[in-house]
Write a protein that holds these residues in place. Structure first.
Motif, short mmCIF file in Angstrom:
data_model
loop_
_atom_site.label_atom_id
_atom_site.label_comp_id
_atom_site.label_asym_id
_atom_site.label_seq_id
_atom_site.Cartn_x
_atom_site.Cartn_y
_atom_site.Cartn_z
N GLY A 254 0.78 -1.22 0.00
CA GLY A 254 0.00 0.00 0.00
C GLY A 254 0.81 1.27 0.00
N ARG A 255 2.12 1.19 0.24
CA ARG A 255 2.94 2.38 0.27
C ARG A 255 3.26 2.85 -1.14
NH1 ARG A 255 7.64 3.81 3.67
NH2 ARG A 255 6.66 5.76 3.10
N SER A 256 3.32 4.15 -1.31
CA SER A 256 3.69 4.71 -2.61
C SER A 256 5.13 4.31 -2.94
CB SER A 256 3.58 6.24 -2.56
OG SER A 256 4.28 6.83 -3.61
N LEU A 257 5.32 3.80 -4.17
CA LEU A 257 6.67 3.41 -4.57
C LEU A 257 7.60 4.62 -4.67
CD1 LEU A 257 6.28 0.61 -7.25
CD2 LEU A 257 6.87 0.40 -4.84
N ALA A 258 7.06 5.78 -5.01
CA ALA A 258 7.89 6.98 -5.06
C ALA A 258 8.45 7.29 -3.67
CB ALA A 258 7.09 8.17 -5.59
N ASP A 259 7.61 7.13 -2.63
CA ASP A 259 8.09 7.33 -1.25
C ASP A 259 9.11 6.27 -0.87
OD1 ASP A 259 6.44 9.51 -0.99
OD2 ASP A 259 4.82 8.40 0.00
N VAL A 260 8.88 5.04 -1.30
CA VAL A 260 9.83 3.95 -1.02
C VAL A 260 11.19 4.28 -1.60
CG1 VAL A 260 10.38 1.54 -1.46
CG2 VAL A 260 8.05 2.17 -0.81
#
Length: 571
Positions: free
Chosen positions: A405-411
Motif C-alpha cells: 500500500g505504500r507509494s513506490l515513489a516514497d519507497v
C-alpha cells in the motif's frame, strides 16, 4: 623594521603561501573555494575577511566583461572572522563590488587600500549601506580583485584595525593569495558548468520517474554523483511491450562526464529499439553487446574504455512470469508479499562490449503485488563498507520501507536516504516495480484451423466476448482488426492459428499467431489493387500494432485504447 621582525614576516609569508597552495583549489566547488581563501588570510592579515562574487559564477556562467554593469547580481560567498550584527553575511546579496573612485584600480587588477573605510563609503553611499559593508569606524579595508583569464569574478576584502598599522607586505601577500584563489574559483566555475551540462543532458536522456500500466506500477529515482566526482552514466528504463508486458532496465555506462552520458544515451536508444522488436532478454543483450563493441572500436586512441553494465527483465502480467538477463550488473531484490527480500538468482553475464560468453536468462514467477527493486553501484560503492555490508543495509531498508500500500515513489526516496546519503562519489539509480496480474477472466484464447471458413466464427466469438466485457462500442473496430489479422494468417500462415484477446484497464489487445515466420508489412495499395490494405486499416483504428517471433512462428498483435468514460465493470 628590525632583522628579527623581517624574519618573522618572511616566515609568515612562507607559511601563508604554503597553506594557500595546500588548501585553495582542492575543492571543485565555488563556495568551498571562497571559504578556503578567507580561512587562509584570517587572522594572519586581518580580523575579518569576505569574498564577494557575481552570482553567475556559482552556476558556471561567464563573468562578462572586465567592468560588468552594476545591475549584475553580487553575493557574499564566504566570511571568516567576527562579523558584526547588521553586516552582510554569507549567502546574502551585496550592493556592489565597486567602491566609488577605486573602480579603475579594481578593474585594472590592483589591490586597493581604504584607510578610513567608514568615512569613505558613508560619503558616497550613506550610513545604512556603510553599516552593511564596514565592520566598525576604525577599520582599514584591503580590497583585492579576483581576476582569472581576463575576467573579474569578484573581490576578497580583508578588514584590519587601523591601530594595527599597515605592514609593507600585507598587500603583496593578499595579492598572491587572491591570484591563486581567482584561478581556483574559475576552475570550480568551469567544472560546475561542465557538471551542470552533463547532469542536464543525463536527465534529458532518462524517462519520467513513474509509470502505471496493467503489468506494474513503477517508480524510479536518479541522483548524479556529487560535484567533484563527475557525473556517471547510470540509467533506468520502463519499456511498454506488446500484449500488456513491460521491460525493466537498470544500467551504468563506464566512465564519467559527457563521454559516459553519451554512451548511456546510445545504449539506452538501442535497447529501446530492440525491445520493441520483442526480442528475448538474452538475444537483446547480445545485439547491444555487438553495438558497444563497435563503439569501443570507434573510440579515439587513449580515450576511456567504452562499455556498460545492465540487467534487463521482461514481465508478462498474463502468465505472471518474469524473464531476466544480466550483463555484468547487480541482481535485483525481490520482495514478495509477506516475505523477506531475496536476491533474484541470475546467471552472471559479461559487461556489454566484452563479447565473451553468451548471455543466459533466468525465469521467476511473481505473485501479484511483488516488488522488484533494481539498483545501481551507488548503493554498494560506499567508502569503508564491503559490498556485502552495503547490500545487507540495502535489503534491510527495502524490507522496512517496502510495505503493501505504500507509494513506490516514497519507497524510492526513503531507501536512497537510508542507504546512499548525499555526497556520494557515484551516481545513484533505483527502480522499483510493483507487479500486477491480468486475471483469467480478462483473457480468452482460441485455436482454429488456418482456413477462410474459420474467420466468420472468429468474428462471432470475439463479438460475444466483447459483449461479456461490456465493450460493445469497440466491437466494430475489433471485428475489423481481428478479420484482417486472421485473414493474413489464412493467406500466409501454417496449418493453424491462435487468437487471443486481453482486456487491460485501458487497452484491448488482439493477437493472431501462426506457424510461419514471414514478416508482415504495410503496403501502399494502388486504386486498382484488390488487396494490400489490411495492415494499413489496422494501423488506422488501433493505438499501435506489431509482430513478434517465437520458436513456433509469429504473433501479430494490435492495441486499442479503451475510453475510460465507459469502462466496464470487470467480472
Amino acid at each position: 623594521m628590525g632583522a628579527e621582525n623581517k624574519v618573522e614576516r618572511l616566515r609568515l609569508r612562507v607559511r601563508l603561501m604554503y597553506e594557500a597552495a595546500a588548501r585553495i583549489g582542492v575543492h571543485l566547488d565555488v563556495r568551498r573555494t571562497a571559504q578556503d581563501i578567507v580561512d587562509v588570510v584570517v587572522p594572519a592579515l586581518g580580523k575579518l575577511a569576505t569574498v564577494d562574487l557575481y552570482e553567475a559564477v556559482s552556476t558556471g556562467e561567464d563573468a562578462e566583461g572586465l567592468s560588468p554593469p552594476p545591475q549584475r547580481t553580487i553575493a557574499r560567498f564566504a566570511v571568516c572572522g567576527d562579523l558584526p550584527e547588521g553586516m552582510i553575511t554569507a549567502g546574502e546579496r551585496v550592493p556592489s563590488l565597486s567602491i566609488g573612485a577605486y573602480d579603475v584600480a579594481l578593474t585594472a587588477g590592483n589591490v586597493v587600500v581604504i584607510e578610513d573605510a567608514w568615512e569613505f563609503i558613508t560619503s558616497r553611499h550613506g550610513i545604512e549601506p556603510t553599516r552593511q559593508m564596514v565592520p566598525d569606524r576604525v577599520s582599514r579595508g584591503i580590497v583585492a580583485p579576483l581576476f582569472a583569464r581576463g575576467r573579474l569574478l569578484g573581490v576578497v576584502i580583508v578588514w584590519q584595525d587601523r591601530a594595527r598599522g599597515l605592514r609593507p607586505d600585507d598587500v603583496e601577500i593578499l595579492q598572491e593569495i587572491a591570484s591563486r584563489g581567482a584561478l581556483a574559483v574559475d576552475n570550480a566555475r568551469r567544472y560546475m558548468r561542465e557538471h551542470a551540462t552533463a547532469v542536464g543532458l543525463q536527465r534529458m536522456l532518462l524517462p519520467r520517474g513513474t509509470t502505471d500500466t496493467d503489468a506494474a506500477e513503477t517508480a524510479a529515482i536518479y541522483r548524479p554523483a556529487c560535484e567533484g566526482a563527475g557525473v556517471g552514466g547510470a540509467w533506468f528504463d520502463v519499456i511498454p511491450l506488446s500484449s500488456a508486458r513491460i521491460g525493466l532496465v537498470v544500467g551504468e555506462a563506464f566512465g564519467r562526464g559527457l563521454a559516459a552520458t553519451a554512451t548511456m544515451g546510445r545504449v539506452r536508444a538501442a535497447m529501446l529499439t530492440l525491445a520493441h522488436l520483442d526480442l528475448e532478454p538474452d538475444e537483446l543483450l547480445t545485439h547491444v553487446d555487438d553495438l558497444v563493441r563497435r563503439l569501443r572500436g570507434e573510440a579515439e586512441p587513449g580515450a576511456d574504455p567504452v562499455g556498460a553494465r545492465c540487467v534487463y527483465a521482461v514481465y508478462d502480467p498474463v502468465t505472471s512470469r518474469c524473464v531476466l538477463a544480466d550483463a555484468g550488473h547487480h541482481a535485483p531484490v525481490l520482495v514478495a508479499p509477506s516475505r523477506e527480500p531475496t536476491l533474484v538468482e541470475l546467471p552472471p553475464g559479461p559487461p556489454l562490449g566484452e563479447g565473451r560468453t553468451p548471455f543466459e536468462t533466468a525465469e521467476v514467477e511473481l505473485e501479484p503485488s511483488s516488488v522488484l527493486v533494481f539498483h545501481g553501484s551507488g548503493f554498494l560503492d560506499r567508502q569503508g563498507d564491503s559490498a556485502g555490508a552495503s547490500l545487507g543495509r540495502l535489503r534491510r531498508s527495502i524490507a522496512r520501507r517496502c510495505r503493501a500500500g505504500r507509494s513506490l515513489a516514497d519507497v524510492c526516496r526513503e531507501v536512497v536516504k537510508d542507504t546512499a546519503p548525499e555526497g556520494e562519489s557515484t551516481d545513484v539509480v533505483l527502480l522499483c516495480a510493483r507487479t500486477r496480474s491480468i486475471s483469467a477472466a480478462d483473457t480468452v484464447r482460441w485455436v482454429f484451423p488456418a482456413r477462410a471458413e474459420a474467420v466468420p466464427e472468429i468474428r462471432r466469438l470475439v463479438t460475444e466476448q466483447l459483449a461479456v466485457w461490456r465493450l460493445d462500442e469497440e466491437a466494430f473496430a475489433t471485428e475489423l482488426v481481428i478479420s484482417e489479422l486472421a485473414g493474413n494468417a489464412v493467406r500466409y500462415g501454417g496449418e493453424s492459428m491462435t487468437v487471443r484477446l486481453i482486456r487491460g484497464k485501458d487497452l484491448l489487445v488482439c493477437e493472431v499467431g501462426d506457424g510461419r515466420s514471414t514478416q508482415p508489412r504495410i503496403r501502399r495499395a494502388r486504386s486498382t489493387d484488390e488487396g494490400g490494405r489490411g495492415l494499413f486499416l489496422v494501423s488506422q483504428v488501433t493505438e499501435r500494432w506489431g509482430c513478434r517471433f517465437g520458436p513456433d512462428g509469429k504473433t501479430i498483435w494490435a492495441e486499442q485504447r479503451l475510453d475510460r468514460t465507459h469502462e466496464s465493470v470487470r467480472a
